[in-house]
Enzyme design. Structure first.
Site, PDB file in Angstrom:
ATOM      1  N   THR A 122      72.295  94.552  12.805  1.00  0.00           N
ATOM      2  CA  THR A 122      71.391  93.526  13.349  1.00  0.00           C
ATOM      3  C   THR A 122      71.470  92.312  12.430  1.00  0.00           C
ATOM      4  OG1 THR A 122      69.976  95.277  14.144  1.00  0.00           O
ATOM      5  CG2 THR A 122      69.015  93.068  14.044  1.00  0.00           C
ATOM      6  N   LYS A 205      69.358  91.758  20.749  1.00  0.00           N
ATOM      7  CA  LYS A 205      68.944  92.827  19.833  1.00  0.00           C
ATOM      8  C   LYS A 205      67.561  92.523  19.225  1.00  0.00           C
ATOM      9  CE  LYS A 205      68.833  96.141  16.978  1.00  0.00           C
ATOM     10  NZ  LYS A 205      69.090  97.540  17.028  1.00  0.00           N
ATOM     11  N   GLY A 258      57.016 101.680  11.560  1.00  0.00           N
ATOM     12  CA  GLY A 258      57.650 101.519  10.244  1.00  0.00           C
ATOM     13  C   GLY A 258      59.146 101.595  10.444  1.00  0.00           C
ATOM     14  N   CYS A 261      63.930  99.063  10.828  1.00  0.00           N
ATOM     15  CA  CYS A 261      64.290  98.090  11.866  1.00  0.00           C
ATOM     16  C   CYS A 261      63.133  97.203  12.322  1.00  0.00           C
ATOM     17  CB  CYS A 261      64.876  98.811  13.055  1.00  0.00           C
ATOM     18  SG  CYS A 261      66.244  99.870  12.588  1.00  0.00           S
TER      19      CYS A 261
HETATM   20  C1  UGA Z   1      64.380 101.239  16.556  1.00  0.00           C
HETATM   21  C2  UGA Z   1      64.679 101.057  18.043  1.00  0.00           C
HETATM   22  O1  UGA Z   1      63.930 101.977  18.831  1.00  0.00           O
HETATM   23  C3  UGA Z   1      66.175 101.270  18.330  1.00  0.00           C
HETATM   24  O2  UGA Z   1      66.445 100.991  19.685  1.00  0.00           O
HETATM   25  C4  UGA Z   1      66.978 100.320  17.448  1.00  0.00           C
HETATM   26  O3  UGA Z   1      68.359 100.524  17.607  1.00  0.00           O
HETATM   27  C5  UGA Z   1      66.619 100.565  15.993  1.00  0.00           C
HETATM   28  O4  UGA Z   1      65.204 100.353  15.806  1.00  0.00           O
HETATM   29  C6  UGA Z   1      67.401  99.580  15.168  1.00  0.00           C
HETATM   30  O5  UGA Z   1      67.188  98.369  15.301  1.00  0.00           O
HETATM   31  O6  UGA Z   1      68.337 100.011  14.469  1.00  0.00           O
HETATM   32  P1  UGA Z   1      63.977 103.371  14.944  1.00  0.00           P
HETATM   33  O7  UGA Z   1      63.538 102.385  13.922  1.00  0.00           O
HETATM   34  O8  UGA Z   1      64.943 104.445  14.558  1.00  0.00           O
HETATM   35  O9  UGA Z   1      64.663 102.595  16.201  1.00  0.00           O
HETATM   36  O10 UGA Z   1      62.693 104.117  15.448  1.00  0.00           O
HETATM   37  P2  UGA Z   1      61.738 104.179  16.740  1.00  0.00           P
HETATM   38  O11 UGA Z   1      61.859 105.520  17.340  1.00  0.00           O
HETATM   39  O12 UGA Z   1      61.957 103.032  17.632  1.00  0.00           O
HETATM   40  O13 UGA Z   1      60.309 104.079  16.035  1.00  0.00           O
HETATM   41  C7  UGA Z   1      59.951 102.947  15.252  1.00  0.00           C
HETATM   42  C8  UGA Z   1      58.545 103.072  14.749  1.00  0.00           C
HETATM   43  O14 UGA Z   1      57.602 102.855  15.789  1.00  0.00           O
HETATM   44  C9  UGA Z   1      58.179 104.431  14.151  1.00  0.00           C
HETATM   45  O15 UGA Z   1      57.432 104.216  12.970  1.00  0.00           O
HETATM   46  C10 UGA Z   1      57.331 105.091  15.213  1.00  0.00           C
HETATM   47  O16 UGA Z   1      56.434 106.012  14.688  1.00  0.00           O
HETATM   48  C11 UGA Z   1      56.622 103.880  15.803  1.00  0.00           C
HETATM   49  N1  UGA Z   1      56.169 104.063  17.185  1.00  0.00           N
HETATM   50  C12 UGA Z   1      57.064 104.248  18.186  1.00  0.00           C
HETATM   51  C13 UGA Z   1      54.814 104.003  17.474  1.00  0.00           C
HETATM   52  O17 UGA Z   1      53.962 103.822  16.574  1.00  0.00           O
HETATM   53  N2  UGA Z   1      54.398 104.139  18.767  1.00  0.00           N
HETATM   54  C14 UGA Z   1      55.278 104.327  19.784  1.00  0.00           C
HETATM   55  O18 UGA Z   1      54.825 104.444  20.944  1.00  0.00           O
HETATM   56  C15 UGA Z   1      56.642 104.398  19.484  1.00  0.00           C
END
Ligand code: UGA
Length: 437
Positions: A122, A205, A258, A261
């Site tokens: 990114t 992105k 958190g 990303c």
């Molecule tokens: C995120 C994006 O979902 C990916 O599509 C992207 O490729 C990636 O960033 C990146 O830019 O590399 P990621 O950081 O692995 O992926 O994790 P997520 O599953 O998206 O969760 C991110 C955060 O949001 C976590 O802390 C999770 O607990 C929180 N979250 C997620 C919530 O608090 N509520 C939700 O409903 C969903």
């Protein structure tokens, strides 16, 4: 079969390398860290990601995947070069592009045949053009190349299936021939392929991550209003999600987002806007709400326990989300700091992240099980929604605590049942009868 070099063996790089090898290509994964490459050669993964070790091993054994620290070796036969190096946060939220620059310079100095450089990290909008410029400036003699932006959308914890089953492939390029060759490489993934210009692809992105972060902050704001008005945000989100225009994803209220990303990307997008004289008010609110969510659980605890001085508080889950050992920007870090500042004694448990957590929160005592976390504790805060926490013996937890106070920062428990069990329970946004607790 195509020849591919992947630069950087972090999350994105290693998953990209392993998956393209699994799709039948010959892949050389390159990293400047001797230690990481040495470990990978011994089959030791630098990150915890379900299924990754197995996939790497299978493809190494099949002769499709190899590791190196040498650009000469990595680029030797490469037709496609994926740049997957880290872009950490720099000052003011600006992305730090030093590793991208280093990779571009090394590629320029080493390449001896035409190739397509594909940016998966990114990177700020405009970086593709900048990479092309660096390569041109550092080539000893002109050799043809193209730069394509192909942002990665995988999530930690489900990286392999996200990579192999993407919702879409975005390709940004000013060179239609390069774009169609990269498109061909992605055809086995059977996802819609959208070709755009470089900057638009880079922006897609940021806008995607910022939008998902916005959904999380939105539902967290709704959660706070629900608490005040006696509504239950879990059901509110479910009810909203049935509307096809809204959908159910990314509407889980909690201690906030958190990871490596969302926090970084929202900040970087806001920074890019500000530099151009724009006022990214919504992005600012998204970040403010996210910061507040972490404080909020501590405020709730104070509300129940009064002073936190000398109180034993157990943090259940430390990683920024389940199925990863990643502690980057994990809400647990801020929560632990706030509790320690108030004089609490903090314990932590996580199924896989404790080793990493111990490094970033040395004052937190790590324990081996959730039950140990509960022994003599005045409160437990659920910080990460690991599945293994959902079916714990809650009577046993309650009985071993000094005070049965449960702050459920991820809404994994049923408030009614927890209260029936005798817990003083607070979730996030789970008001009832005009109040909580
Ligand atoms: C995120 C994006 O979902 C990916 O599509 C992207 O490729 C990636 O960033 C990146 O830019 O590399 P990621 O950081 O692995 O992926 O994790 P997520 O599953 O998206 O969760 C991110 C955060 O949001 C976590 O802390 C999770 O607990 C929180 N979250 C997620 C919530 O608090 N509520 C939700 O409903 C969903």
């Amino acid at each position: 079969m195509k020849n591919i070099c992947v630069i950087g063996v972090g999350y994105v790089g290693l998953v990209t390398a392993a998956c393209f090898a699994d799709l039948g290509n010959r892949v050389v994964a390159l990293d400047i860290s001797e230690e990481r490459i040495e470990k990978l050669k011994q089959g030791i993964m630098p990150i915890y990601e379900p299924g990754l070790g197995e996939m790497v091993e299978r493809n190494v054994n099949a002769g499709r995947l190899s590791f190196t620290t040498s650009y000469k070796e990595g680029l030797k036969d490469a037709e496609f070069v994926f740049i997957c190096v880290g872009t950490p946060e720099g000052v003011d939220g600006e992305a730090d592009l030093r590793y991208v620059r280093m990779a571009a310079e090394e590629i320029a100095r080493t390449m001896d045949h035409p190739m397509i450089l594909i940016n998966k990290s990114t990177v700020p909008v405009g970086t593709g053009d900048w990479v092309a410029e660096i390569v041109r400036q550092n080539q000893p003699k002109p050799i043809e190349f193209s730069v394509v932006s192909c942002p990665e959308f995988l999530r930690e914890g489900s990286a392999i299936s996200d990579f192999l089953n993407p919702d879409r492939t975005i390709l940004g390029s000013e060179d239609p021939d390069a774009a169609s060759r990269v498109a061909e490489l992605h055809l086995p993934l059977r996802a819609p392929i959208m070709v755009t210009d470089l900057r638009t692809a880079e922006m897609i992105k940021y806008a995607s991550n910022a939008f998902l972060a916005t959904r999380i902050s939105f539902i967290n704001e709704i959660a706070n209003i629900c608490e005040a008005l006696g509504a239950d945000v879990k059901e509110v989100a479910q009810g909203m999600g049935y509307d096809k225009r809204i959908g159910h994803h990314f509407l889980e209220a909690g201690v906030g987002y958190g990871g490596s990303c969302f926090p970084k990307d929202v900040k970087a997008l806001a920074y890019m806007a500000q530099v151009q004289g724009r006022h990214p008010q919504l992005l600012q609110a998204v970040m403010d709400i996210n910061a507040y969510q972490r404080r909020h659980v501590v405020l709730k605890l104070r509300d129940i326990l009064g002073s936190l001085e000398g109180k034993i508080v157990g943090l259940m889950g430390l990683a920024f989300k389940p199925n990863t050992d990643d502690m980057r920007e994990a809400p647990s870090i801020t929560i632990a700091e706030l509790l320690l500042d108030e004089g609490a004694i903090v314990r932590g448990y996580d199924p896989v992240a404790m080793e990493n957590a111990a490094r970033v929160m040395p004052q937190v005592e790590m324990v081996e099980t959730p039950y140990k976390l509960a022994e003599g504790a005045d409160a437990i805060i659920v910080v990460t929604d690991w599945n293994e926490f959902k079916q714990l013996d809650m009577e046993r937890i309650r009985d071993s605590m000094r005070q049965p106070v449960l702050i459920d920062g991820r809404n994994i428990y049923d408030p009614k049942r927890m209260r029936e069990l005798g817990f003083r329970y607070r979730g996030v946004g789970r008001g009832y009868n005009g109040g909580e607790d």
